[in-house]
Design a protein around this motif. Structure first.
Motif, PDB file in Angstrom:
ATOM      1  N   THR A  88       0.830  -1.206   0.000  1.00  0.00           N
ATOM      2  CA  THR A  88       0.000   0.000   0.000  1.00  0.00           C
ATOM      3  C   THR A  88       0.866   1.258   0.000  1.00  0.00           C
ATOM      4  O   THR A  88       0.458   2.284  -0.538  1.00  0.00           O
ATOM      5  N   ARG A  92       1.657   4.418  -3.323  1.00  0.00           N
ATOM      6  CA  ARG A  92       1.644   5.863  -3.148  1.00  0.00           C
ATOM      7  C   ARG A  92       2.965   6.528  -3.477  1.00  0.00           C
ATOM      8  O   ARG A  92       3.132   7.714  -3.216  1.00  0.00           O
ATOM      9  N   ALA A 174     -10.129  -0.930  -7.305  1.00  0.00           N
ATOM     10  CA  ALA A 174      -9.791   0.470  -7.061  1.00  0.00           C
ATOM     11  C   ALA A 174      -9.274   1.094  -8.353  1.00  0.00           C
ATOM     12  O   ALA A 174      -8.688   0.408  -9.178  1.00  0.00           O
ATOM     13  N   MET A 177      -5.234   3.320  -6.079  1.00  0.00           N
ATOM     14  CA  MET A 177      -4.420   2.626  -5.072  1.00  0.00           C
ATOM     15  C   MET A 177      -4.907   1.181  -4.983  1.00  0.00           C
ATOM     16  O   MET A 177      -5.761   0.849  -4.169  1.00  0.00           O
ATOM     17  N   HIS A 178      -4.343   0.308  -5.863  1.00  0.00           N
ATOM     18  CA  HIS A 178      -4.973  -0.981  -6.102  1.00  0.00           C
ATOM     19  C   HIS A 178      -4.751  -2.004  -5.007  1.00  0.00           C
ATOM     20  O   HIS A 178      -5.645  -2.713  -4.618  1.00  0.00           O
ATOM     21  N   ASN A 179      -3.501  -2.122  -4.516  1.00  0.00           N
ATOM     22  CA  ASN A 179      -3.139  -3.190  -3.578  1.00  0.00           C
ATOM     23  C   ASN A 179      -3.584  -4.549  -4.148  1.00  0.00           C
ATOM     24  O   ASN A 179      -4.291  -5.303  -3.508  1.00  0.00           O
TER      25      ASN A 179
END
Lengths: 392, 195
Positions: A88, A92, A174, A177-179
């Motif tokens: 995460t 970013r 998402a 911010m896919h994770n």
């Protein structure tokens, strides 16, 4: 000319108060040099980046970049987070190419743990990363045109980028911010209609990239503003440690996907576009060609996709053995590397990021000095920095 | 001159394309099924209680530490209505801190938390987005009804069934000589030690 230590304090204050400094040796008699402060709240700096310019009329005599306005201490934070949580944080770093960032982290941890993700997971990763590269480049064409006063292209580019993000949403849940990538695979398999949707999107994007090409590449004003501006030779670019499209525009065919193939890039057939002049126009056009190559990669990867597992058998909470690893991948902005020292725990002992935006930014002063203030904006635009990655 | 005409052509074709945007507060673009909105707690309508037992796995693996949870003894277990010895007593998520990463959903062993489709929760106060257990369950019920939610991870076995499942998993493990089976999740409290 001026190091970083020379510019803060008194000089910074004079710049902000708008007073003038004594003339530099090269200036015309009777004139005084002026400090112009650009940023951190300036639309052309694409974030919170500040340039301190010393100008003689319109000419830039010296430039000092100031960074750190977006510093969040990501590297230090990583030491306190599990590997699954670090993904995460990597989302970013370079916040317009999230998948590419996730890929470099999971590649590094997998290398350290000697885990091989299933082939289908690797292809999904490649498809996502290449779509993200196109999305990132589309954003570049638009904002770069805005830097030069062309308002139209950005509207079309955002329209096409939106389609990519809609696909991302249907895969990862998402838009940004896919994770989605995991150590050992991806979070969940793609839908049954994914291949068809992705291929339709490829056609759309091909048209979108062509639109940008038609709108900008041969436009007389655009060529006037970009060709011969901010020239850097191949040797100088290598000396500065530049990477990605900025390096390739200077004629150096260095691409991590080709030089040190990771994931399944070795099986895919694609070209590495290079420029010749190393000016702003080349840096723009290399990205146009690169987006087209990416579309080709996606089509090949979709053809290679076979049903199967998307996650290797690894612990959900990764615990790599003690040791160190360096992995790097070709991001839209260049060579993103990550160095991890593990003490055998669930959290890294130390994690260091080699951010391409930061390294590319080093050449800014050399590229800009001697040009007009308006060109400084264009040159910064072609370096295509993302401040989330520069400051971390 | 020619390139100007080319550019004009692109603009003209753009004008003829269908509209892609929506006037947001009035119109809403459809959400994808996998869309990750704010986390919500799911509701076990068969036993009329939440799935959540308050095991704190999500709390510990949350990267932003945005949640708190407290468990209590389940009165329905002593009555014999439910198989859950423990049940959630209070649960709070600060949605202002939540980064919608979905890690809590990954680590949950009971499918008790899900990323709902809820995404419009603007508040005037900074801390007004701290939602409590009833709100979270309400969000969860709405989400479950909307997507026709089914429990995927464990079948919520009764205590007896769990013992049999454990024994079966053990024998299967011994036969395969492999790592722990993924079916052995119901007994474990900590998601961290699973495969």
């Amino acid at each position: 000319m001026n190091g970083f230590g020379n510019v803060s304090g008194a000089r910074g204050l004079t710049a902000l108060s708008g007073s003038e400094s004594p003339p530099s040796p090269g200036s015309e008699p009777g004139t005084v040099d002026m400090m112009v402060n650009m940023g951190p709240q300036h639309p052309a700096t694409h974030g919170v980046f500040r340039m301190e310019l010393r100008v003689d009329g319109e000419r830039v005599l010296d430039l000092v970049p100031h960074i750190g306005y977006l510093h969040r201490g990501s590297e230090k934070l990583c030491e306190h987070e599990l590997y699954s949580q670090i993904i995460t944080l990597f989302d970013r770093l370079d916040y317009v190419s999230n998948f590419n960032n996730e890929l470099v982290l999971v590649t590094a941890v997998e290398k350290l743990m000697s885990v091989e993700p299933p082939p289908r997971a690797e292809l999904i990763r490649i498809i996502m990363c290449e779509f993200n590269r196109i999305a990132s480049h589309l954003l570049f064409y638009g904002t770069f045109a805005i830097d030069m006063g062309a308002m139209t292209p950005v509207l079309y580019n955002f329209r096409d980028r939106e389609k990519v993000q809609a696909l991302f949403e249907s895969v990862s849940g998402a838009r940004m911010m896919h994770n989605y990538f995991r150590v050992g695979g991806v979070k969940q398999d793609v839908d049954a209609d994914f291949a068809a949707r992705a291929l339709t999107l490829c056609d759309d994007l091909e048209r979108g990239v062509d639109d940008s090409d038609r709108l900008l590449s041969e436009n007389a004003i655009f060529i006037e503003r970009t060709s011969g501006i901010g020239v850097i030779s191949g040797e100088a670019a290598l000396d500065w440690g530049l990477s990605g499209p900025v390096l390739r525009a200077s004629g150096v065919p260095y691409d991590v996907r080709v030089e040190e193939p990771y994931s399944r890039y070795a099986e895919l057939d694609f070209g590495v576009p290079v420029g010749s002049a190393g000016d702003c126009w080349d840096r723009f056009y290399v990205r146009i060609l690169e987006a087209r190559e990416s579309i080709g990669i996606i089509r090949q990867a979709i053809a290679l996709m076979e049903p199967g597992e998307t996650m290797a058998r690894v612990r959900q909470i990764a615990r790599p053995p003690a040791g160190e690893v360096y992995a790097h991948c070709e991001n839209p902005r260049g060579d993103l590397g990550v160095y991890i020292v593990s003490d055998g725990g669930e959290r890294p002992y130390r994690l260091k990021v080699r951010p391409p935006s930061f390294c590319n930014l080093q050449a800014l002063r050399d590229l800009t000095v001697g040009h007009y203030i308006a060109d400084a904006v264009v040159i910064l635009g072609t370096l295509d920095i993302v401040l989330g990655e520069v400051d971390r | 001159m020619l390139n100007t005409l080319k550019g004009l052509g692109v603009t003209l074709r753009g004008a003829l394309r269908p509209k892609v945007t929506a006037e947001y507060p009035k119109e809403h673009l459809p959400l994808d099924e996998r869309f990750m909105g704010f986390p919500a707690l799911t509701w076990d309508s068969a036993r009329v209680e939440p799935f959540c037992t308050g095991c704190m796995v999500c709390v510990r693996y949350c990267p932003t530490q945005c949640m708190t949870a407290q468990m209590t003894d389940n009165p329905k277990f002593t009555e014999g209505v439910s198989h859950r010895k423990k049940i959630i007593e209070s649960f709070e998520i600060n949605l202002g801190r939540c980064i919608l990463c979905g890690i809590c959903v990954d680590v949950c062993n009971f499918d008790a938390i899900e990323m709902s489709h809820e995404h419009e929760r603007s508040e005037r106060l900074r801390n007004a987005n701290r939602v409590d257990l009833p709100t979270l369950l309400e969000m969860g019920k709405t989400y479950q009804a909307k997507v026709g939610w089914k429990q995927a991870k464990s079948n919520a076995p009764s205590p007896n069934e769990r013992e049999t499942a454990k024994a079966a998993a053990k024998s299967a493990k011994a036969l395969a000589g492999d790592g722990p089976e993924s079916g052995d999740q119901t007994g474990a409290v900590d998601g961290g030690d699973q495969v």
